[in-house]
Structures are given as structure tokens and as C-alpha cells.
Scaffold this motif. Structure first.
Motif, short mmCIF file in Angstrom:
data_model
loop_
_atom_site.label_atom_id
_atom_site.label_comp_id
_atom_site.label_asym_id
_atom_site.label_seq_id
_atom_site.Cartn_x
_atom_site.Cartn_y
_atom_site.Cartn_z
N GLU A 77 35.58 16.15 29.74
CA GLU A 77 34.58 17.00 29.10
C GLU A 77 35.04 17.31 27.69
O GLU A 77 36.23 17.50 27.46
CB GLU A 77 34.39 18.30 29.89
N LYS A 133 45.59 14.72 31.36
CA LYS A 133 44.86 15.99 31.36
C LYS A 133 44.08 16.25 30.09
O LYS A 133 42.98 16.82 30.12
CB LYS A 133 45.83 17.14 31.63
N ALA A 143 38.30 17.21 33.92
CA ALA A 143 37.71 18.17 34.86
C ALA A 143 37.00 17.38 35.95
O ALA A 143 36.08 16.61 35.67
CB ALA A 143 36.73 19.10 34.14
N ASN A 144 37.48 17.54 37.18
CA ASN A 144 36.88 16.85 38.33
C ASN A 144 36.85 15.34 38.15
O ASN A 144 35.86 14.67 38.48
CB ASN A 144 35.46 17.38 38.58
N GLY A 145 37.93 14.80 37.59
CA GLY A 145 38.06 13.35 37.48
C GLY A 145 37.42 12.71 36.27
O GLY A 145 37.50 11.49 36.10
N SER A 146 36.78 13.49 35.40
CA SER A 146 36.18 12.93 34.19
C SER A 146 36.42 13.87 33.02
O SER A 146 36.75 15.04 33.20
CB SER A 146 34.68 12.70 34.39
#
Length: 219
Positions: free
Chosen positions: A148, A121, A143-146
């Protein structure tokens, strides 16, 4: 011929044959992060470790990564020789990498991709020599698999929502502050020094009171 892997026959080594750290500074900072986080989670169902082989593909002992420091919430904090994700049922929630000349390519390119795929995470990188990363302390949140980037707050700190801590670079080290109380996490040496200082202050105050009582008794 059966294509089923006989996982009971697979050997998962406890060492990758590489040294723990490239330099004293790299090792000391890594160990410091582990110490601070272990004490922070003392008595809770949270596993904190580092420089431990984390295997992420059942039946394939070549698929492993060695985070410098990592935190897994909701599992027994017992000591482990290796960490198998499919056995534990959880990937690390947070990883902190202390980068160096030798590890910077993996830390900045390969590991972020792998950690995102695994579902880690939050991922932080710290360059104690401030030569390989700019800024020297960086954080990323899944966030959404990638990943940030985690933007610094008004104090220049990076907020870890998973840890409930702020990470702040101060005088060449990463200090950790609790979000709930604002307290800085202390090493065992710092806690001992603070306790000694408090004891001396208490003894000085007691001595002062005794002297005052002695003066009053003479009047």
C-alpha cells in the motif's frame, strides 16, 4: 531417480555481469543511502548493504535480485559476498531503489511484486533525475501480502516505521531524519565539516576569552 536437489553442488555467482549503476548520479545516490544507513546502525545487529546479489530460492542460482540499498535487522553486520535468504533466515526489512531509465520498468513493476512475495516490509523508490517517477520519491508498506502506498506527512516526508526515519526529498537528494530526535543523518564528509566548524567556533570563543582576560589584567 531422486528429485532431491544437491544444494552443495550449486554455484551462486557473486556478480550478474552488469554494471553497478547507469549513471554517476544513480551510483552516487545509491552509495549515499548505504553510507547514511550504515552509520545510523553502527554498533547494532543490523546489516546494511546494496548492489549485492540476494538469492531467494535455494538450489536455483537464477532466482536472485540486486537491490540498490537494503536493511536487514537482527543479523550480524559482517561483510558478505552474496546474500542467501534461506541461510540468513531473513528477507530484507527495507529496500530503497534508485531508479533510472534502464531500471524503471523493473523497479516499478517486477520488483514490487517480488518484494511483496518475499515479505519485504517497506519498499522505497527514488528517481534522482525526476524524469521517471512522479512524485520522484515514493514508498510502499506491506499489508496483508501486498503493498500500500505510504502517504506523505504534513512535511511532505515519507515515514519509515521499520527504520524509524523520515525520508524527504530536498534539492534533488533524499534526506533522512530520525523520528526520535528530528536530526538529519549526515555523511562522513558532512560530519567532518560540522566537526571542523565546531572546532573553529570553540577556538574563536577561547581566543575571545583570552583577549578579555588580557584586557582586564591591564586595568
Amino acid at each position: 531417480m531422486s528429485s532431491v536437489i544437491n544444494v552443495t553442488a550449486v554455484h551462486y555467482p557473486e556478480s550478474d555481469g552488469k554494471p553497478m549503476g547507469e549513471t554517476d548520479e544513480h551510483r552516487d545516490q545509491m552509495v549515499r543511502h548505504i553510507e547514511l544507513l550504515r552509520h545510523y546502525y553502527l554498533g547494532q545487529r543490523v546489516y546494511v548493504s546494496g548492489d549485492l546479489l540476494v538469492y531467494y530460492e535455494q538450489g536455483n542460482p537464477k532466482k536472485f535480485v540486486v537491490p540498490d540499498a537494503f536493511v536487514v535487522k537482527g543479523i550480524d553486520p559482517k561483510k558478505r559476498r552474496i546474500y542467501k535468504i534461506w541461510i540468513e533466515g531473513k528477507v530484507p526489512d527495507v529496500i530503497i531503489e534508485t531508479t533510472s531509465r534502464k531500471t524503471r520498468r523493473k523497479d516499478t513493476t517486477e520488483k514490487p511484486v517480488l518484494y511483496a512475495q518475499l515479505g519485504v516490509k517497506e519498499f522505497f523508490m527514488f528517481d534522482p533525475e525526476q524524469d521517471y517517477l512522479d512524485p520522484a520519491l515514493q514508498g510502499r508498506r506491506l499489508a496483508n501480502g501486498s503493498y500500500e502506498p505510504i502517504k506523505p506527512d504534513e512535511t511532505g516526508s515519507l515515514v519509515s516505521e521499520e527504520l524509524g526515519l523520515k525520508l524527504r526529498l530536498e534539492e534533488g537528494v533524499v534526506e533522512l531524519y530520525r523520528l526520535d530526535t528530528g536530526e538529519r543523518l549526515l555523511t562522513a564528509e558532512e560530519r567532518s565539516a560540522r566537526a571542523t566548524e565546531a572546532q573553529r567556533a570553540a577556538e574563536a570563543e577561547l581566543s575571545k576569552l583570552r583577549n578579555e582576560l588580557a584586557k582586564r589584567s591591564k586595568t
